[in-house]
Design a protein around this motif. Structure first.
Motif, PDB file in Angstrom:
ATOM      1  N   LEU A 152     -43.211  18.840   0.758  1.00 48.82           N
ATOM      2  CA  LEU A 152     -43.930  18.172   1.844  1.00 48.82           C
ATOM      3  C   LEU A 152     -44.997  19.085   2.415  1.00 48.82           C
ATOM      4  N   ARG A 153     -46.239  18.637   2.402  1.00 54.17           N
ATOM      5  CA  ARG A 153     -47.319  19.424   2.991  1.00 54.17           C
ATOM      6  C   ARG A 153     -47.436  19.137   4.475  1.00 54.17           C
ATOM      7  N   HIS A 154     -47.451  17.857   4.831  1.00 49.97           N
ATOM      8  CA  HIS A 154     -47.455  17.458   6.232  1.00 49.97           C
ATOM      9  C   HIS A 154     -47.166  15.963   6.323  1.00 49.97           C
ATOM     10  N   LEU A 155     -46.879  15.517   7.529  1.00 50.36           N
ATOM     11  CA  LEU A 155     -46.655  14.107   7.827  1.00 50.36           C
ATOM     12  C   LEU A 155     -47.778  13.686   8.767  1.00 50.36           C
ATOM     13  N   ALA A 156     -48.548  12.688   8.381  1.00 47.22           N
ATOM     14  CA  ALA A 156     -49.714  12.281   9.174  1.00 47.22           C
ATOM     15  C   ALA A 156     -49.430  10.993   9.941  1.00 47.22           C
TER      16      ALA A 156
END
Length: 134
Positions: free
Chosen positions: A80-84
């Motif tokens: 997971l890189r990020h949650l937008a």
């Protein structure tokens, strides 16, 4: 999005593990405004599972475990890189978060889409993004 073979119909939820359940619950419910769908204490696992509803219908599952290992904290690490989170006005959303004690990065513009965004983190350091969808 609909695949006739798989029957995929959209995005349902993201599951996150927290190191401090009460702190994470406060962050996602009281600061970000998610609505509690269900909260379950799993005694045998010494764990909570909290189902949260976000505007737009997506869900978050928050899990607690006694001693979860820390997250790899390199921006380009695999996984997971990020949650937008989609928002109407990134400046307004950023200001609200900051008045609630959440530090946000300066607003930037995506060079590919021209959309404005900023990053912040949850109490466990999970990278979160505000993305101005227009």
């Amino acid at each position: 999005m609909s695949d006739p073979g798989l029957g995929l119909d959209g995005f349902h939820h993201v599951a996150l593990i927290t190191s401090d359940y009460p702190r994470a619950k406060h962050f996602y419910v009281d600061i970000l405004g998610a609505k509690v769908i269900d909260e379950t204490l799993r005694v045998e696992r010494e764990s909570y599972k909290l189902d949260l509803l976000l505007p737009g219908g997506a869900q978050l599952e928050l899990f607690s475990f006694p001693t979860p290992p820390p997250r790899v904290n390199r921006p380009e690490a695999c996984g997971l890189r990020h949650l937008a989170f989609r928002c109407r006005d990134v400046d307004v959303a950023r200001q609200v978060l900051e008045t609630r004690g959440v530090t946000c990065e300066p607003v930037r513009v995506d060079e590919l889409t021209g959309r404005r965004f900023t990053f912040f983190a949850d109490p466990d350091g999970t990278p979160l993004e505000l993305y101005e969808a227009g």
